[in-house]
Motif scaffolding. Structure first.
Motif, PDB file in Angstrom:
ATOM      1  N   ARG A 101       0.881  -1.155   0.001  1.00 52.12           N
ATOM      2  CA  ARG A 101       0.232  -0.095  -0.102  1.00 52.12           C
ATOM      3  C   ARG A 101       0.886   1.240   0.073  1.00 52.12           C
ATOM      4  O   ARG A 101       1.091   2.086   1.001  1.00 52.12           O
ATOM      5  CB  ARG A 101      -1.072   0.119   1.181  1.00 52.12           C
ATOM      6  N   PRO A 102       1.365   1.794  -1.180  1.00 53.15           N
ATOM      7  CA  PRO A 102       2.319   2.876  -1.189  1.00 53.15           C
ATOM      8  C   PRO A 102       1.517   4.077  -1.071  1.00 53.15           C
ATOM      9  O   PRO A 102       0.552   4.275  -1.764  1.00 53.15           O
ATOM     10  CB  PRO A 102       2.941   2.720  -2.746  1.00 53.15           C
ATOM     11  N   TYR A 103       2.190   5.003  -0.504  1.00 54.94           N
ATOM     12  CA  TYR A 103       1.545   6.473  -0.419  1.00 54.94           C
ATOM     13  C   TYR A 103       2.004   7.111  -1.781  1.00 54.94           C
ATOM     14  O   TYR A 103       3.156   7.119  -1.861  1.00 54.94           O
ATOM     15  CB  TYR A 103       1.952   7.109   0.547  1.00 54.94           C
ATOM     16  N   ILE A 104       1.263   7.984  -2.289  1.00 56.79           N
ATOM     17  CA  ILE A 104       1.327   8.703  -3.645  1.00 56.79           C
ATOM     18  C   ILE A 104       1.798  10.103  -3.347  1.00 56.79           C
ATOM     19  O   ILE A 104       0.716  10.674  -2.678  1.00 56.79           O
ATOM     20  CB  ILE A 104       0.405   8.602  -4.703  1.00 56.79           C
ATOM     21  N   CYS A 105       2.669  10.638  -3.654  1.00 58.83           N
ATOM     22  CA  CYS A 105       3.138  11.738  -3.196  1.00 58.83           C
ATOM     23  C   CYS A 105       3.671  12.660  -4.469  1.00 58.83           C
ATOM     24  O   CYS A 105       4.376  12.204  -5.148  1.00 58.83           O
ATOM     25  CB  CYS A 105       4.363  11.893  -2.225  1.00 58.83           C
ATOM     26  N   PHE A 148       0.386  16.927 -11.769  1.00 55.00           N
ATOM     27  CA  PHE A 148       0.780  15.401 -11.893  1.00 55.00           C
ATOM     28  C   PHE A 148      -0.585  14.597 -12.074  1.00 55.00           C
ATOM     29  O   PHE A 148      -0.590  13.338 -11.766  1.00 55.00           O
ATOM     30  CB  PHE A 148       1.476  15.151 -10.607  1.00 55.00           C
ATOM     31  N   GLN A 149      -1.882  15.156 -12.187  1.00 57.91           N
ATOM     32  CA  GLN A 149      -2.568  14.570 -12.352  1.00 57.91           C
ATOM     33  C   GLN A 149      -2.789  13.393 -13.528  1.00 57.91           C
ATOM     34  O   GLN A 149      -3.476  12.323 -13.491  1.00 57.91           O
ATOM     35  CB  GLN A 149      -4.137  15.506 -12.518  1.00 57.91           C
ATOM     36  N   GLU A 150      -2.140  14.092 -14.633  1.00 55.14           N
ATOM     37  CA  GLU A 150      -2.202  12.968 -15.762  1.00 55.14           C
ATOM     38  C   GLU A 150      -1.298  11.931 -15.452  1.00 55.14           C
ATOM     39  O   GLU A 150      -1.640  10.776 -15.690  1.00 55.14           O
ATOM     40  CB  GLU A 150      -1.581  13.675 -16.829  1.00 55.14           C
ATOM     41  N   GLU A 151      -0.379  12.021 -14.800  1.00 52.38           N
ATOM     42  CA  GLU A 151       0.624  10.868 -14.086  1.00 52.38           C
ATOM     43  C   GLU A 151      -0.141   9.811 -13.343  1.00 52.38           C
ATOM     44  O   GLU A 151      -0.099   8.685 -13.506  1.00 52.38           O
ATOM     45  CB  GLU A 151       1.852  11.397 -13.451  1.00 52.38           C
ATOM     46  N   ARG A 152      -0.734  10.520 -12.163  1.00 50.09           N
ATOM     47  CA  ARG A 152      -1.712   9.913 -11.233  1.00 50.09           C
ATOM     48  C   ARG A 152      -2.832   8.971 -12.089  1.00 50.09           C
ATOM     49  O   ARG A 152      -2.887   7.924 -11.745  1.00 50.09           O
ATOM     50  CB  ARG A 152      -2.443  10.670 -10.376  1.00 50.09           C
ATOM     51  N   ASN A 153      -3.720   9.554 -12.870  1.00 50.45           N
ATOM     52  CA  ASN A 153      -4.799   8.998 -13.888  1.00 50.45           C
ATOM     53  C   ASN A 153      -3.928   7.765 -14.423  1.00 50.45           C
ATOM     54  O   ASN A 153      -4.535   6.684 -14.413  1.00 50.45           O
ATOM     55  CB  ASN A 153      -5.218   9.824 -14.789  1.00 50.45           C
ATOM     56  N   PHE A 154      -2.789   8.185 -15.120  1.00 49.33           N
ATOM     57  CA  PHE A 154      -2.164   6.931 -15.988  1.00 49.33           C
ATOM     58  C   PHE A 154      -1.825   5.873 -15.003  1.00 49.33           C
ATOM     59  O   PHE A 154      -1.956   4.695 -15.567  1.00 49.33           O
ATOM     60  CB  PHE A 154      -1.002   7.512 -16.581  1.00 49.33           C
ATOM     61  N   LEU A 155      -1.200   5.875 -14.054  1.00 50.29           N
ATOM     62  CA  LEU A 155      -0.623   4.999 -13.106  1.00 50.29           C
ATOM     63  C   LEU A 155      -2.080   4.075 -12.740  1.00 50.29           C
ATOM     64  O   LEU A 155      -1.913   2.924 -12.564  1.00 50.29           O
ATOM     65  CB  LEU A 155       0.190   5.425 -12.073  1.00 50.29           C
ATOM     66  N   ALA A 156      -2.788   5.056 -12.113  1.00 52.57           N
ATOM     67  CA  ALA A 156      -3.965   4.204 -11.526  1.00 52.57           C
ATOM     68  C   ALA A 156      -4.938   3.472 -12.435  1.00 52.57           C
ATOM     69  O   ALA A 156      -5.346   2.429 -12.103  1.00 52.57           O
ATOM     70  CB  ALA A 156      -5.137   5.657 -10.954  1.00 52.57           C
ATOM     71  N   THR A 157      -4.824   3.823 -13.691  1.00 48.65           N
ATOM     72  CA  THR A 157      -5.686   3.016 -14.773  1.00 48.65           C
ATOM     73  C   THR A 157      -4.738   2.076 -15.478  1.00 48.65           C
ATOM     74  O   THR A 157      -5.243   0.962 -15.837  1.00 48.65           O
ATOM     75  CB  THR A 157      -6.040   4.024 -16.080  1.00 48.65           C
ATOM     76  N   ASN A 158      -3.367   2.089 -15.854  1.00 48.75           N
ATOM     77  CA  ASN A 158      -2.724   1.162 -16.349  1.00 48.75           C
ATOM     78  C   ASN A 158      -1.631   0.316 -15.669  1.00 48.75           C
ATOM     79  O   ASN A 158      -1.523  -1.064 -16.087  1.00 48.75           O
ATOM     80  CB  ASN A 158      -1.869   2.096 -17.665  1.00 48.75           C
ATOM     81  N   ILE A 159      -1.036   1.068 -14.510  1.00 50.50           N
ATOM     82  CA  ILE A 159      -0.015   0.225 -14.069  1.00 50.50           C
ATOM     83  C   ILE A 159      -0.586  -0.262 -12.860  1.00 50.50           C
ATOM     84  O   ILE A 159      -0.115  -1.710 -12.441  1.00 50.50           O
ATOM     85  CB  ILE A 159       1.145   1.095 -13.695  1.00 50.50           C
ATOM     86  N   PHE A 160      -1.238   0.278 -11.921  1.00 51.41           N
ATOM     87  CA  PHE A 160      -1.488  -0.134 -10.586  1.00 51.41           C
ATOM     88  C   PHE A 160      -2.291  -1.622 -10.740  1.00 51.41           C
ATOM     89  O   PHE A 160      -2.260  -2.305 -10.048  1.00 51.41           O
ATOM     90  CB  PHE A 160      -2.292   0.813  -9.875  1.00 51.41           C
ATOM     91  N   PRO A 161      -3.310  -1.592 -11.925  1.00 48.40           N
ATOM     92  CA  PRO A 161      -4.205  -2.877 -11.839  1.00 48.40           C
ATOM     93  C   PRO A 161      -3.368  -4.117 -12.115  1.00 48.40           C
ATOM     94  O   PRO A 161      -3.548  -5.348 -11.659  1.00 48.40           O
ATOM     95  CB  PRO A 161      -5.187  -2.270 -13.022  1.00 48.40           C
ATOM     96  N   GLN A 162      -2.261  -3.720 -13.132  1.00 48.77           N
ATOM     97  CA  GLN A 162      -1.317  -4.901 -13.473  1.00 48.77           C
ATOM     98  C   GLN A 162      -0.313  -5.279 -12.235  1.00 48.77           C
ATOM     99  O   GLN A 162      -0.331  -6.591 -12.102  1.00 48.77           O
ATOM    100  CB  GLN A 162      -0.253  -4.354 -14.416  1.00 48.77           C
ATOM    101  N   LEU A 163      -0.168  -4.329 -11.203  1.00 48.65           N
ATOM    102  CA  LEU A 163       0.563  -4.809 -10.182  1.00 48.65           C
ATOM    103  C   LEU A 163      -0.395  -5.364  -9.136  1.00 48.65           C
ATOM    104  O   LEU A 163       0.194  -6.293  -8.369  1.00 48.65           O
ATOM    105  CB  LEU A 163       1.236  -3.317  -9.339  1.00 48.65           C
ATOM    106  N   ASN A 164      -1.761  -4.917  -9.217  1.00 44.37           N
ATOM    107  CA  ASN A 164      -2.564  -5.951  -8.017  1.00 44.37           C
ATOM    108  C   ASN A 164      -2.797  -7.131  -8.641  1.00 44.37           C
ATOM    109  O   ASN A 164      -2.956  -8.250  -7.782  1.00 44.37           O
ATOM    110  CB  ASN A 164      -4.056  -5.009  -8.171  1.00 44.37           C
ATOM    111  N   TYR A 181      -2.503  -8.211  -2.175  1.00 46.12           N
ATOM    112  CA  TYR A 181      -3.031  -7.107  -3.064  1.00 46.12           C
ATOM    113  C   TYR A 181      -2.167  -5.820  -2.951  1.00 46.12           C
ATOM    114  O   TYR A 181      -1.277  -5.510  -2.194  1.00 46.12           O
ATOM    115  CB  TYR A 181      -4.409  -6.723  -2.673  1.00 46.12           C
ATOM    116  N   PHE A 182      -2.369  -4.992  -4.074  1.00 44.29           N
ATOM    117  CA  PHE A 182      -1.365  -3.658  -4.373  1.00 44.29           C
ATOM    118  C   PHE A 182      -2.699  -2.689  -4.341  1.00 44.29           C
ATOM    119  O   PHE A 182      -3.453  -2.471  -5.139  1.00 44.29           O
ATOM    120  CB  PHE A 182      -0.797  -3.679  -5.604  1.00 44.29           C
ATOM    121  N   LYS A 183      -2.673  -1.766  -3.477  1.00 39.33           N
ATOM    122  CA  LYS A 183      -3.792  -0.763  -3.121  1.00 39.33           C
ATOM    123  C   LYS A 183      -2.933   0.578  -2.753  1.00 39.33           C
ATOM    124  O   LYS A 183      -2.975   1.005  -1.641  1.00 39.33           O
ATOM    125  CB  LYS A 183      -4.678  -1.129  -2.247  1.00 39.33           C
TER     126      LYS A 183
END
Length: 397
Positions: free
Chosen positions: A24-28, A34-50, A59-61
């Motif tokens: 459960r990493p904290y996003i800083c 950085f909204q674009e980066e946050r949205n990209f990671l939440a949509t494309n990368i974090f689901p793969q890690l989960n 789980y990865f949250k």
């Protein structure tokens, strides 16, 4: 069965029963750029890690607060406006609380902006203020954080929220699971000297003091030897994040043994319920009333188990309580009712922990409806209990 076979069986049992580490990493980051980066990671990368975590029984949250969407608008009803103002005044304190709760995991993205801060020449005089509402938003945040466990923020009151988070995560604590991602198309020397990077896509203008502060912050991170990655676009950021956190997942939750028919879904469900109990333990404050309710619940469980009730009621006022709230002799279901949000789940979760510690020989299967997406589905609930019973039956053989 030979010794090697016994060792293999034991390893299988540990793999099934032992909870794996959730990530459960904290996003800083500064928020607006950085909204674009946050949205990209939440949509494309974090689901793969989960998904990768799910295959390991965890789980990865990430925790992404996104305070920029929170505004106390005067057009809101008076009570909601006051609540919004109160929440905004606790922004720093709450962010540091979440940094602590997510430790040792931390993801930080930095670019050209530094975030809001007190100019170095601004005096900080909140100690003389009699009314918190007379302070600025930044002063209110410093005051609340300093009074609630973070007095060190007054040592450097000219920091931005982002730097406060970094200080709490990486400079006041140490962890090998923290990664910093610098958005840049410049050389390392320019970053260290605080020279201007290419302009942001948002076209944000940065004054000289802010450029100097973000340059010094990056230099401090580099000087400490923290793991830093440089990226030019979203695709490169995604690849770096996936590589780094796949390594963390493998390190903390390695697949040392692959066997068929391991129920990962059930294992993941168990972890969510266990984490729910842990979170409830953190929020629970024991009281005389809660102790009395624990006694009633304990009496009910032991009665249903057919055990001797005298020991359970010893040295307690349970008898007098039960005269008022008598328990039916033939029922095995107890209903605890109350208004929504009054703490029923927290009370039960802490009773489960209390009862497990007091009676370790009695087996309990806790299940909290609402703690997971599938916890209210009757088929999933039946599957959960059947699997627990199967594991219990095999472990007793």
């Amino acid at each position: 069965m030979n010794q090697k076979a016994n060792e293999n069986v034991e390893r299988v049992a540990q793999f099934i029963v032992k909870p794996q580490t959730p990530i459960r990493p904290y996003i800083c980051s500064t928020l607006n750029d950085f909204q674009e980066e946050r949205n990209f990671l939440a949509t494309n990368i974090f689901p793969q890690l989960n998904e990768l975590c799910n295959s390991r029984g965890t789980y990865f949250k990430p925790v992404d607060l996104r305070w920029s969407v929170l505004k106390a608008q005067k057009s809101l009803p008076a009570n909601l406006y006051r609540q919004g103002c109160c929440l905004l005044s606790q922004q720093l304190k709450l962010c540091l609380d979440y940094v602590n709760s997510c430790f040792p995991f931390f993801i930080c993205m930095l670019g050209q902006t530094y975030g809001d801060f007190f100019p170095d020449h601004s005096p900080f005089m909140f100690s003389k203020a009699k009314d918190l509402s007379n302070l600025s938003k930044a002063e209110q945040n410093l005051y609340v954080a300093a009074k609630n466990g973070y007095p060190w923020v007054l040592e450097t009151p000219n920091c931005s929220l982002t730097e406060f988070e970094i200080i709490q995560a990486a400079f006041r604590n140490q962890s090998q699971f923290q990664y910093f991602y610098f958005r840049t198309r410049t050389t390392l020397l320019k970053i260290l000297s605080g020279e201007e990077e290419e302009s942001l896509s948002s076209g944000a203008l940065v004054n000289e003091e802010e450029k100097l502060k973000i340059g010094r912050l990056k230099a401090k991170i580099i000087s400490k030897g923290l793991p830093i990655r440089f990226y030019k676009d979203l695709q490169e950021l995604g690849e770096l994040v996936f590589k780094d956190w796949s390594f963390v997942i493998e390190k903390l939750n390695p697949i040392t043994l692959m066997i068929k028919n391991i129920d990962y879904r059930h294992s993941l469900e168990c972890f969510y319920h266990e984490e729910f109990i842990e979170k409830c333990k953190q929020a629970f404050v024991s009281s005389k009333e809660s102790n009395r309710i624990f006694e009633i619940l304990e009496q009910f469980v032991l009665k249903d188990e057919g055990l001797d009730l005298k020991n359970a009621a010893a040295d307690s006022n349970l008898v007098s309580v039960l005269r008022i709230n008598s328990l039916p002799a033939f029922k095995s279901i107890l209903l605890l009712s109350g208004e929504r949000g009054c703490g029923k789940s927290t009370l039960i979760a802490n009773f489960v922990n209390y009862f497990k510690n007091k009676y370790p020989s009695i087996w309990i299967i806790p299940h909290f409806v609402g703690s997971t997406c599938e916890s209210s589905d009757i088929v999933s609930v039946i599957h959960y209990f059947i699997t627990e019973l199967q594991h219990k039956n095999h472990s007793n053989r």
